[in-house]
Design an enzyme around this catalytic site. Structure first.
Site, short mmCIF file in Angstrom:
data_model
loop_
_atom_site.label_atom_id
_atom_site.label_comp_id
_atom_site.label_asym_id
_atom_site.label_seq_id
_atom_site.Cartn_x
_atom_site.Cartn_y
_atom_site.Cartn_z
N ARG A 151 30.99 39.90 40.06
CA ARG A 151 32.05 39.36 41.13
C ARG A 151 32.45 40.62 41.72
NH1 ARG A 151 37.54 39.79 40.41
NH2 ARG A 151 38.74 38.14 41.58
N SER B 105 36.69 27.60 37.29
CA SER B 105 37.85 28.00 37.04
C SER B 105 38.84 26.71 36.87
CB SER B 105 38.56 29.05 37.98
OG SER B 105 37.69 29.92 38.07
N LYS C 50 43.61 40.61 39.85
CA LYS C 50 43.39 39.61 40.74
C LYS C 50 44.52 39.31 41.45
CE LYS C 50 41.42 34.72 41.04
NZ LYS C 50 41.48 34.31 42.24
N1 TZP Z 1 40.78 35.20 37.43
C1 TZP Z 1 41.84 34.89 36.90
S1 TZP Z 1 42.52 36.12 36.02
C2 TZP Z 1 41.26 37.12 36.70
C3 TZP Z 1 40.41 36.38 37.25
C4 TZP Z 1 39.04 36.93 38.05
C5 TZP Z 1 41.33 38.66 36.48
C6 TZP Z 1 40.83 39.13 35.10
O1 TZP Z 1 40.93 40.44 34.94
P1 TZP Z 1 41.66 41.30 33.62
O2 TZP Z 1 41.44 42.75 33.83
O3 TZP Z 1 40.65 40.97 32.39
O4 TZP Z 1 42.90 40.90 33.52
#
Ligand code: TZP
Ligand code: MG
Length: 214
Positions: free
Chosen positions: A44, A117, A147
């Site tokens: 990603r 998702s 994010k």
């Molecule tokens: N989608 C929802 S939360 C997120 C994504 C891609 C980020 C998750 O990253 P982290 O650092 O594990 O909180």
């Protein structure tokens, strides 16, 4: 192509160049995580923080796909059908606002498994009615710094509710730390998907072990 099974969701690492410190190298980090035993890797790479160009992104994705293949770990592409095809990804993960999941199933469903998702009841219910989805990613379970446009936090209760409604395995996402791994599994989720818990770890081997033991 690796076919999907729910065990792949146990220790699911997501990472792109935007998630790393300047001194970190994406290929090295993924290699270390693979050696540590991650069960899935999602490429990603997006946004302002990415250090890749359209050309180098394909080359890096190919290299990472090869490393995953050697480790027998699925290589999953976030939200890019063309890239997934180019590198023969095992899976593709799409969000609710990406190209519609039905279009992705039509284009890629015979070549890759599909993750979607789903962060609320309506999204899970709608997804349950669509054939050809392998798993759901649900969250953010906790506040995340990875994010910027994340959906509202759903908490462990919210995750448990979505797991109960889902007709497919669910992987929790968002702000998950080592301390919360067993609580995530107690909701009935098949595993945790994480960026910073692994990318920011000083002990990737120990962190992945905690995910596998949860
Ligand atoms: N989608 C929802 S939360 C997120 C994504 C891609 C980020 C998750 O990253 P982290 O650092 O594990 O909180
Ligand atoms: Mg997306």
């Amino acid at each position: 192509m690796l076919s999907f099974n729910a065990d792949m969701l146990k220790a699911y690492f997501i990472c792109g160049t935007q998630d790393l410190k300047p001194e970190q190298d994406l290929v090295e980090v993924v290699q270390t995580a693979l050696r540590a035993g991650i069960t899935a890797y999602q490429f990603r790479d997006k946004g302002k923080g990415s250090t890749l160009t359209p050309e180098t992104r394909v080359a890096v994705a190919k290299r990472l796909k090869d490393l995953c293949q050697l480790a027998n770990v699925p290589f999953i592409v976030d939200d890019d059908v063309d890239l997934a095809k180019q590198v023969h990804a095992d899976g593709i993960h799409v969000g609710q606002s990406d190209e519609g999941v039905e279009a992705v199933i039509t284009e890629l469903g015979d070549q890759a498994f599909i993750g979607l998702s789903c962060s609320n009841e309506a999204e899970i219910t709608a997804a349950n009615a669509i054939d050809g989805i392998a798993y759901y990613g649900s969250g953010p379970v906790f506040p995340t710094g990875s994010k910027a446009d994340a959906d509202p936090v759903i908490g462990l209760d919210g995750l448990q509710h979505l797991v109960a409604l889902a007709t497919r395995p669910v992987v929790g996402i968002g702000g998950i730390t080592v301390d919360q791994l067993s609580a995530v599994i107690k909701t009935g989720a098949a595993g945790s998907s994480v960026i910073s818990m692994i990318a920011g770890s000083d002990d990737i081997a120990g962190t992945v072990k905690a995910m596998l033991n949860a």
